[in-house]
Scaffold this motif. Structure first.
Motif, PDB file in Angstrom:
ATOM      1  N   LEU A  45       0.838  -1.204   0.000  1.00  0.00           N
ATOM      2  CA  LEU A  45       0.000   0.000   0.000  1.00  0.00           C
ATOM      3  C   LEU A  45       0.873   1.255   0.000  1.00  0.00           C
ATOM      4  O   LEU A  45       0.547   2.249  -0.661  1.00  0.00           O
ATOM      5  CB  LEU A  45      -0.918   0.008   1.226  1.00  0.00           C
ATOM      6  CG  LEU A  45      -2.105  -0.964   1.199  1.00  0.00           C
ATOM      7  CD1 LEU A  45      -2.766  -1.042   2.559  1.00  0.00           C
ATOM      8  CD2 LEU A  45      -3.122  -0.545   0.131  1.00  0.00           C
ATOM      9  N   SER A  46       1.977   1.210   0.728  1.00  0.00           N
ATOM     10  CA  SER A  46       2.900   2.338   0.765  1.00  0.00           C
ATOM     11  C   SER A  46       3.561   2.549  -0.595  1.00  0.00           C
ATOM     12  O   SER A  46       3.718   3.685  -1.047  1.00  0.00           O
ATOM     13  CB  SER A  46       3.969   2.112   1.838  1.00  0.00           C
ATOM     14  OG  SER A  46       4.810   3.244   1.959  1.00  0.00           O
ATOM     15  N   ILE A  47       3.930   1.461  -1.253  1.00  0.00           N
ATOM     16  CA  ILE A  47       4.520   1.552  -2.595  1.00  0.00           C
ATOM     17  C   ILE A  47       3.524   2.180  -3.560  1.00  0.00           C
ATOM     18  O   ILE A  47       3.874   3.025  -4.380  1.00  0.00           O
ATOM     19  CB  ILE A  47       4.944   0.157  -3.105  1.00  0.00           C
ATOM     20  CG1 ILE A  47       6.134  -0.369  -2.294  1.00  0.00           C
ATOM     21  CG2 ILE A  47       5.312   0.207  -4.592  1.00  0.00           C
ATOM     22  CD1 ILE A  47       6.522  -1.793  -2.626  1.00  0.00           C
ATOM     23  N   GLU A  48       2.253   1.764  -3.432  1.00  0.00           N
ATOM     24  CA  GLU A  48       1.197   2.283  -4.300  1.00  0.00           C
ATOM     25  C   GLU A  48       1.017   3.785  -4.114  1.00  0.00           C
ATOM     26  O   GLU A  48       0.754   4.516  -5.077  1.00  0.00           O
ATOM     27  CB  GLU A  48      -0.115   1.564  -4.000  1.00  0.00           C
ATOM     28  CG  GLU A  48      -1.261   1.933  -4.920  1.00  0.00           C
ATOM     29  CD  GLU A  48      -2.528   1.166  -4.601  1.00  0.00           C
ATOM     30  OE1 GLU A  48      -3.157   0.620  -5.528  1.00  0.00           O
ATOM     31  OE2 GLU A  48      -2.903   1.100  -3.411  1.00  0.00           O
ATOM     32  N   GLY A  80       3.338  22.401   1.551  1.00  0.00           N
ATOM     33  CA  GLY A  80       2.801  22.560   0.200  1.00  0.00           C
ATOM     34  C   GLY A  80       3.276  21.488  -0.755  1.00  0.00           C
ATOM     35  O   GLY A  80       2.911  21.477  -1.924  1.00  0.00           O
ATOM     36  N   SER A  81       4.099  20.568  -0.248  1.00  0.00           N
ATOM     37  CA  SER A  81       4.647  19.516  -1.109  1.00  0.00           C
ATOM     38  C   SER A  81       3.659  18.371  -1.261  1.00  0.00           C
ATOM     39  O   SER A  81       2.981  17.972  -0.325  1.00  0.00           O
ATOM     40  CB  SER A  81       5.960  18.979  -0.519  1.00  0.00           C
ATOM     41  OG  SER A  81       6.420  17.878  -1.265  1.00  0.00           O
ATOM     42  N   ASN A 138       2.341  11.471   0.343  1.00  0.00           N
ATOM     43  CA  ASN A 138       1.086  11.719   1.046  1.00  0.00           C
ATOM     44  C   ASN A 138       1.041  10.991   2.385  1.00  0.00           C
ATOM     45  O   ASN A 138       1.858  10.112   2.660  1.00  0.00           O
ATOM     46  CB  ASN A 138      -0.114  11.307   0.168  1.00  0.00           C
ATOM     47  CG  ASN A 138      -0.062   9.846  -0.241  1.00  0.00           C
ATOM     48  OD1 ASN A 138       0.069   8.965   0.595  1.00  0.00           O
ATOM     49  ND2 ASN A 138      -0.174   9.593  -1.542  1.00  0.00           N
ATOM     50  N   PHE A 139       0.074  11.373   3.201  1.00  0.00           N
ATOM     51  CA  PHE A 139      -0.037  10.839   4.554  1.00  0.00           C
ATOM     52  C   PHE A 139      -0.242   9.328   4.540  1.00  0.00           C
ATOM     53  O   PHE A 139       0.352   8.599   5.351  1.00  0.00           O
ATOM     54  CB  PHE A 139      -1.195  11.520   5.286  1.00  0.00           C
ATOM     55  CG  PHE A 139      -1.483  10.929   6.634  1.00  0.00           C
ATOM     56  CD1 PHE A 139      -0.685  11.231   7.730  1.00  0.00           C
ATOM     57  CD2 PHE A 139      -2.543  10.040   6.795  1.00  0.00           C
ATOM     58  CE1 PHE A 139      -0.942  10.670   8.974  1.00  0.00           C
ATOM     59  CE2 PHE A 139      -2.808   9.479   8.037  1.00  0.00           C
ATOM     60  CZ  PHE A 139      -2.008   9.786   9.131  1.00  0.00           C
ATOM     61  N   VAL A 154       3.015   7.448   3.957  1.00  0.00           N
ATOM     62  CA  VAL A 154       3.893   7.455   5.140  1.00  0.00           C
ATOM     63  C   VAL A 154       3.334   6.553   6.225  1.00  0.00           C
ATOM     64  O   VAL A 154       4.061   5.749   6.833  1.00  0.00           O
ATOM     65  CB  VAL A 154       4.061   8.890   5.678  1.00  0.00           C
ATOM     66  CG1 VAL A 154       4.883   8.883   6.967  1.00  0.00           C
ATOM     67  CG2 VAL A 154       4.740   9.770   4.641  1.00  0.00           C
ATOM     68  N   ALA A 155       2.025   6.658   6.489  1.00  0.00           N
ATOM     69  CA  ALA A 155       1.386   5.866   7.542  1.00  0.00           C
ATOM     70  C   ALA A 155       1.494   4.373   7.260  1.00  0.00           C
ATOM     71  O   ALA A 155       1.810   3.572   8.155  1.00  0.00           O
ATOM     72  CB  ALA A 155      -0.077   6.270   7.684  1.00  0.00           C
ATOM     73  N   THR A 156       1.255   3.977   6.024  1.00  0.00           N
ATOM     74  CA  THR A 156       1.339   2.547   5.687  1.00  0.00           C
ATOM     75  C   THR A 156       2.788   2.062   5.677  1.00  0.00           C
ATOM     76  O   THR A 156       3.060   0.910   6.018  1.00  0.00           O
ATOM     77  CB  THR A 156       0.685   2.266   4.321  1.00  0.00           C
ATOM     78  OG1 THR A 156       1.205   3.185   3.333  1.00  0.00           O
ATOM     79  CG2 THR A 156      -0.823   2.417   4.385  1.00  0.00           C
TER      80      THR A 156
END
Length: 272
Positions: free
Chosen positions: A69-72, A127-128, A132-133, A136-138
Motif C-alpha cells: 500500500l505504501s509503494i502504491e 505545500g509539497s 502523502n499521509f 507514510v502511515a502505511t
C-alpha cells in the motif's frame, strides 16, 4: 526485489491485498515442502509454538500489505526505507514492557530516525505533494508489523524449528488475509497472463527470502546480520531507480541515509 516486483504488478492494476495474499500463500507452500523434507516429530508442535507463530503470521500479513500500500501511494524507495524502522518499534516495545533499559543514546537514535523521516517524506513542506499521509502511515505500519513478526518469530523459535514456525505463521497469514481479499480478483489470477509475476513474488519475496534469512541468522553474529540487513532498502532503492525510474530529491536522500545509518548503528550496538 520484492518491492520492485510489487510496483510492476500494481501498475498492472492488481490490488495490494491480492498481491500480498499470493506472496504469502506461495511462501506457505514452500515452507510446507521444507518442513516435510525435515522429519517432524509430534513433540515439535506445542500450543506455545502455534500461538507465537500465529502472532508472527499476523505481523507478516500486516507487513506485506502495508508495504505494498505504501509503494502504491509513494514509491519503492520511500516504502522500503520506512519499513526499515522496524528495529525502532522493537526497541520502543521493549521500553514499554520493561525488557530493555532506555538510555540517552537510544532516545537520540529515535530522534535521529524521526528527523530522517521528516526529510525523506518532506513533512516540513506543507505545500509539497511528493509524499502523502497514507503512504507514510502505511510505510511505518509495515515497519511496525515487521517488528511484530520479529517478536513472534523469536518467541516461537524457542519452542520449535524455524521451518515449522514459518509454516504455522504463514497458515495464520493466509487465514487472516483470506477475509480481506477480493475473491473474484484472486480467482482470476490463475487464468491471467500475470500469473508468472505472482509466482515470482511468492518464491522470491517469501519462500526463498525467509528461508535464506532463517538459515543466515543461525550462521552469523547479530551485529553482522544488522549491517547486512542495511542492504535491503538500498537494493530496493536501486531497483526503483534503475528499472522503475523512481527518483529522490537531495534532501530526501539525506533523510534516507540518516534513517539507514541510525537504525544500523542501533542494531550493531545491541548486537555487540
Amino acid at each position: 526485489m520484492t518491492g520492485g516486483l510489487a510496483d510492476i504488478m500494481l501498475s498492472k492494476g492488481w490490488d495490494p491485498l491480492t498481491i500480498s495474499f499470493y506472496r504469502g500463500a506461495i511462501g506457505l507452500a514452500c515452507f510446507m515442502a521444507w518442513t516435510l523434507l525435515n522429519k517432524m516429530k509430534k513433540q515439535d508442535v506445542s500450543l506455545q509454538l502455534i500461538w507465537w507463530s500465529s502472532v508472527a503470521g499476523i505481523g507478516v500479513a500486516g507487513n506485506f500489505t502495508f508495504y505494498f500500500l505504501s509503494i502504491e501511494s509513494t514509491s519503492v524507495l520511500i516504502a522500503a526505507t520506512l519499513m526499515y524502522t522496524a528495529p525502532l518499534f522493537v526497541m520502543l516495545a521493549s521500553f514499554l514492557l520493561r525488557l530493555e533499559k532506555s538510555t540517552w543514546f537510544k532516545w537520540g537514535c529515535i530522534i535521529s530516525v524521526l528527523a530522517g523521516i521528516v526529510l525523506l517524506t518532506k513533512a516540513y513542506d506543507t505545500g509539497s505533494s511528493a509524499v502523502n499521509f497514507i503512504g507514510v502511515a502505511t510505510g511505518l505500519g509495515a515497519g511496525l508489523s515487521y517488528a511484530l513478526f520479529i517478536f513472534g518469530f523469536k518467541n516461537a523459535s524457542e519452542s520449535g524449528r524455524p521451518q515449522l514456525v514459518l509454516t504455522f505463521a504463514f497458515i495464520a497469514f493466509s487465514a487472516v488475509l483470506a477475509f480481506f481479499i477480493d475473491g473474484k480478483e484472486a480467482a482470476s489470477v490463475f487464468s491471467s497472463s500475470d500469473a508468472v509475476w505472482f509466482l515470482a513474488i511468492g518464491i522470491v519475496g517469501a519462500g526463498l527470502s525467509f528461508a535464506l534469512y532463517t538459515i543466515g541468522v543461525q550462521q552469523t553474529a547479530p551485529s553482522t546480520a544488522s549491517i547486512i540487513a542495511m542492504v535491503e532498502p538500498v537494493t530496493a532503492s536501486l531497483f526503483g531507480v534503475v528499472l522503475l525510474g523512481d527518483a529522490l530529491a537531495i534532501v530526501q536522500i539525506i533523510g534516507m541515509m540518516i534513517i539507514l545509518l541510525t537504525v544500523t548503528t542501533l542494531s550493531f550496538k545491541k548486537g555487540s
